[in-house]
Design a protein around this motif. Sequence first.
Motif, PDB file in Angstrom:
ATOM      1  N   LYS A 194       0.815  -1.209   0.000  1.00 47.88           N
ATOM      2  CA  LYS A 194       0.000   0.000   0.000  1.00 47.88           C
ATOM      3  C   LYS A 194       0.857   1.272   0.000  1.00 47.88           C
TER       4      LYS A 194
ATOM      5  N   ARG B  57      -8.057   4.112  -4.688  1.00 48.21           N
ATOM      6  CA  ARG B  57      -9.191   3.674  -3.865  1.00 48.21           C
ATOM      7  C   ARG B  57      -8.729   2.444  -3.102  1.00 48.21           C
ATOM      8  N   VAL B  58      -8.665   2.561  -1.787  1.00 47.39           N
ATOM      9  CA  VAL B  58      -8.217   1.478  -0.914  1.00 47.39           C
ATOM     10  C   VAL B  58      -9.480   0.790  -0.396  1.00 47.39           C
TER      11      VAL B  58
ATOM     12  N   SER C 146     -11.667  -2.211   1.351  1.00 43.81           N
ATOM     13  CA  SER C 146     -11.530  -3.263   2.361  1.00 43.81           C
ATOM     14  C   SER C 146     -12.831  -3.433   3.132  1.00 43.81           C
TER      15      SER C 146
ATOM     16  N   LEU D  72     -11.457  -0.754   8.503  1.00 44.69           N
ATOM     17  CA  LEU D  72     -10.748   0.515   8.371  1.00 44.69           C
ATOM     18  C   LEU D  72      -9.249   0.303   8.239  1.00 44.69           C
TER      19      LEU D  72
ATOM     20  N   VAL E 122      -5.058   5.557   5.785  1.00 42.55           N
ATOM     21  CA  VAL E 122      -4.611   5.985   4.470  1.00 42.55           C
ATOM     22  C   VAL E 122      -4.053   7.392   4.610  1.00 42.55           C
TER      23      VAL E 122
ATOM     24  N   ARG F 233     -10.368   5.985   1.096  1.00 41.59           N
ATOM     25  CA  ARG F 233     -10.639   4.689   1.719  1.00 41.59           C
ATOM     26  C   ARG F 233     -12.087   4.331   1.382  1.00 41.59           C
TER      27      ARG F 233
END
Length: 162
Positions: free
Chosen positions: A24, A39-40, A42, A45, A48, A56
């Motif tokens: 990341k 765009r992370v 998951s 949480l 970022v 996020r």
Amino acid sequence: MTDAHSSAAGPATILVDADACPVKEEIYRVAARFGAQVRVVSNSLFRVPVNEQVQRVVVSDGFDAADDWIAAAAGPRTVVVTADILLAERCLKAGARVLAHNGKPFDAASIGSAVATRAIMEDLRAGMDGPLGASGGGPLPFSKTDRSRFLQALDRVLTALR
């Protein structure tokens, strides 16, 4: 939110399958250099960077919710970073570029054999008895070489999308 399918003149978007992603920080650095959106994605949480280019995306903890979000957002101006072979296949069908965490690209020529190998290995693990059971084996430990290969591959893909 910026649409991952932005026009050819707009920046590329990197979609990160973040739950088990060891690169990341590298993605953030390379994205900043190229002006790419990140765009992370998951089920939980993640910290970022405070940066308008990085968002996020927390999805429900439903089965494959993160994969479904990523596959729906994937398109010709996106790079998907994932180790999930089935997600890689879905994103390739949507026209995205796909990289594994070790820098190995998934493409039309390689995805079929990757899916087949995954299915064979799943069947072998399911048939194992004893202490290894379904959890035997697994990927090799992530190395500095893998990290370097990933950085080079992401740089090449983003250069091609410019």
